[in-house]
Design an enzyme around this catalytic site. Structure first.
Site, PDB file in Angstrom:
ATOM      1  N   LYS A  46       0.847  -1.195   0.000  1.00 46.03           N
ATOM      2  CA  LYS A  46       0.000   0.000   0.000  1.00 46.03           C
ATOM      3  C   LYS A  46       0.882   1.244   0.000  1.00 46.03           C
ATOM      4  O   LYS A  46       1.878   1.319   0.711  1.00 46.03           O
ATOM      5  CB  LYS A  46      -0.900   0.011   1.226  1.00 46.03           C
ATOM      6  N   SER A  97      -3.257   3.250 -17.378  1.00 45.96           N
ATOM      7  CA  SER A  97      -2.372   2.713 -16.353  1.00 45.96           C
ATOM      8  C   SER A  97      -2.155   3.750 -15.263  1.00 45.96           C
ATOM      9  O   SER A  97      -2.720   4.833 -15.284  1.00 45.96           O
ATOM     10  CB  SER A  97      -1.024   2.332 -16.957  1.00 45.96           C
ATOM     11  N   TYR A 151      -2.964  -1.072 -13.752  1.00 41.37           N
ATOM     12  CA  TYR A 151      -1.652  -1.665 -13.554  1.00 41.37           C
ATOM     13  C   TYR A 151      -0.608  -0.557 -13.493  1.00 41.37           C
ATOM     14  O   TYR A 151      -0.863   0.575 -13.897  1.00 41.37           O
ATOM     15  CB  TYR A 151      -1.319  -2.664 -14.673  1.00 41.37           C
TER      16      TYR A 151
END
Length: 115
Positions: A9, A25, A58
């Site tokens: 995270k 992305s 991603y």
């Protein structure tokens, strides 16, 4: 049994850029990626603290030390420059191993500097 658990995270990163006309992305400073144990191409959940939007995308590796946090493509519609986001990745692992797993957590200040 396999379960999905928090792996990594980055907490409260500030969006520095959005690029609507780009293949979708999330571009992240390589320093932030390393601190949170994230790799290029990894699937992430992005949570926008300012508007509640959530999206999956991603990672694209950004220049190390650049402080870049850029939502690209359609994701650019989910945030504005200056919004704070949380970048989260998960891993699937054995239930017993997951009990002792420690996620990689990276905290940043308002300029995306690691603290």
């Amino acid at each position: 049994m396999q379960i999905e658990i928090l792996k990594s995270k980055i907490h409260n990163a500030k969006v520095t850029q959005t690029e609507l006309h780009y293949v979708g992305s999330l571009t992240l400073d390589e320093e932030l990626m390393n601190a949170a144990n994230l790799i290029e191409g990894e699937k992430v959940l992005v949570v926008n603290n300012n508007n509640g939007e959530r999206l999956e995308t991603y990672i694209i590796k950004g220049k190390k030390g650049s402080k870049i946090v850029c939502l690209n493509g359609a994701a650019a519609r989910k945030a504005q420059v200056g919004d704070t986001i949380i970048v989260i990745s998960f891993a699937i692992m054995d239930f017993e191993k997951a009990k002792n797993f420690k996620p990689s957590l990276a905290f940043v200040d308002t300029e995306n500097t690691l603290i």
